[in-house]
Design an enzyme around this catalytic site. Structure first.
Site, short mmCIF file in Angstrom:
data_model
loop_
_atom_site.label_atom_id
_atom_site.label_comp_id
_atom_site.label_asym_id
_atom_site.label_seq_id
_atom_site.Cartn_x
_atom_site.Cartn_y
_atom_site.Cartn_z
N GLU A 232 8.05 1.45 0.50
CA GLU A 232 6.62 0.90 1.65
C GLU A 232 5.83 -0.69 1.33
O GLU A 232 6.80 -1.24 0.63
CB GLU A 232 5.86 2.49 0.64
CG GLU A 232 6.06 3.25 1.24
CD GLU A 232 5.66 4.51 0.24
OE1 GLU A 232 4.31 4.14 -0.32
OE2 GLU A 232 6.41 5.77 -0.83
N GLU A 343 -3.11 5.95 4.98
CA GLU A 343 -3.18 6.60 3.86
C GLU A 343 -4.62 6.30 3.01
O GLU A 343 -4.69 5.15 2.78
CB GLU A 343 -1.80 6.50 3.33
CG GLU A 343 -1.82 8.08 2.12
CD GLU A 343 -0.96 7.39 1.41
OE1 GLU A 343 -1.29 8.48 -0.10
OE2 GLU A 343 0.60 6.91 1.99
#
Length: 428
Positions: A232, A343
């Protein structure tokens, strides 16, 4: 005579009671002493643990740079970086550049970006105070307070379990169970060898210190079970991790769904950095402003066809480094899903919703200059070519809190706006 005996008996009882009281006081004092000693021992143990951890993380610096935001950036010799604490990397020969770059990159300099959608270049704040010499890498120094904010020394620099959006499942119980919420675009059903996107950078408001807000891309391998592999990268605001509300560049990796492996940035052994110009976890400056200048960053992650390592590039000029292939199982060959988006953590109790913002804190329908975006989304195919993704799906747990809207045009290719304010009249 009877009175004298009675008096004597009373005196004995008093002396007996006094002795009992003395014994109780002594026992109570002993218990308090033991408790204090245990507490002191526990504090000493924690202090020792923290000091050892800081010594492991903060390698000897050839040069140190004080950033305007309070960070200290240590220029550490490339061979002394945290990655080489890993036993498998003991005799590793650093690969200074990838064997191959993906073909078909958007040329950012020649792109005919529409005037109303013009964006600006971006830097890291520490770069205004100096630079690291050749053969070193910039490492954000970890401070004692950083580690103490974590739930434990062991958990410092790690995400909590189940922090990945599951597009195929819209079970509302997942929201309450994990506390993580997302607004993403994704592709699945093929073999993927990397991904790229340009993301505009904001400074979203985070309500609680234990919450965060981020925008990133995920390279995923395996199922969403205990053995999920993930790479990520993106930007984040995380008071818990960094001690402030600055927007920072970050990376993350795990090979077992966040259980034991992996970490943010360089906070464990794994990622091998080769760039002397960009510091993982350092503040990005400037950031986009509502109805004002827009700033964005480009991130590319791809698998080197020759060596098998997963490389990361920041912008057009900075190849940051790589995750060695041995770190992963499923990602050893290719990824099975790519995700792009936002997120947040919702830690509010009793079913209430956090006011932590995602992206710019505005819903996607507000568009350029107001909402947060990902543009020029691409995937890397088996021939090491960058291509537009097919069948781009979207997912959000609660669209009245955070939403996502996709689009496509000649300049921005596949793109989407995303985000939202969190708590609002339609999201309580």
């Amino acid at each position: 005579m009877a009175a004298a005996v009675q008096f004597s008996s009373c005196g004995q009882r008093r002396r007996g009671a006094f002795i009992v009281v003395l014994m109780l006081v002594y026992l109570w004092g002993s218990l308090i002493s033991l408790s204090c000693a245990a507490r002191l021992s526990s504090v000493s143990r924690q202090k020792l643990q923290v000091e050892r951890h800081l010594k492991r993380l903060n390698k000897p610096a050839i040069k140190s740079i004080e950033s305007a935001d309070g960070d200290i950036i240590d220029c550490v010799h490339i061979s002394q970086q945290p990655a080489f604490d890993h036993p498998f990397l003991k005799d590793h020969k650093i690969q200074m550049r990838p064997s191959y770059h993906p073909e078909g990159l958007y040329d950012e300099d020649k792109m005919a970006t529409r005037p109303k959608e013009r964006t600006n270049s971006i830097t890291q704040l520490w770069q205004m105070s100096g630079s690291c010499p050749e053969d070193t890498i910039p490492v954000r120094r970890t401070k004692k307070d950083d580690v103490l904010r974590a739930s434990s020394v062991k958990r410092y620099g790690k995400k909590k379990h189940r922090a990945i959006p599951k597009p195929r499942s819209t079970d509302p119980d997942l929201i309450n169970e994990s506390g993580h919420q997302h607004a993403i675009a994704y592709v699945e059903g093929d073999k993927y060898y990397g991904a790229k996107a340009t993301i505009n950078v904001w400074e979203p408001k985070v309500q609680q210190p234990n919450e965060f807000s981020l925008s990133q891309l995920w390279i995923l391998g395996g199922s969403f079970g205990e053995d999920l592999n993930s790479i990520e990268a993106g930007w984040q605001v995380s008071p818990d991790l960094y001690g402030d509300n600055n927007t920072r560049l970050f990376t993350y990796w795990t090979s077992d769904a966040y259980q034991a492996t992996g970490c943010y940035n360089l906070l464990c052994s794994g990622f091998i950095q080769v760039s002397s110009a960009i510091a993982m976890g350092a503040s990005i400056s400037p950031v986009s402003a509502y109805r004002n200048s827009q700033y964005d960053i480009s991130i590319l992650i791809w698998k080197d066809p020759k060596e098998g390592h997963w490389w990361m590039q920041f912008g057009n000029d900075y190849v940051l480094g790589y995750w060695p292939s041995f770190l992963f199982s499923y990602l050893g060959e290719s990824a099975s899903m790519i995700e792009w988006g936002g997120e947040v953590v919702n830690s509010q109790p009793d079913g209430k919703h956090t006011a932590t913002q995602m992206g710019s804190g505005r819903f996607p329908e507000e568009g350029f200059g107001k909402s947060s975006y990902f543009r020029n989304i691409q995937v890397v195919d088996s021939s090491n070519n960058l291509k537009s993704p097919k069948d781009l799906g979207t997912f959000t747990e609660q669209s009245n809190c955070y939403d996502v809207q996709t689009g496509s045009n000649e300049d921005w290719g596949h793109h989407f706006y995303f985000g939202g304010p969190g708590r609002n009249p339609n999201c309580q």
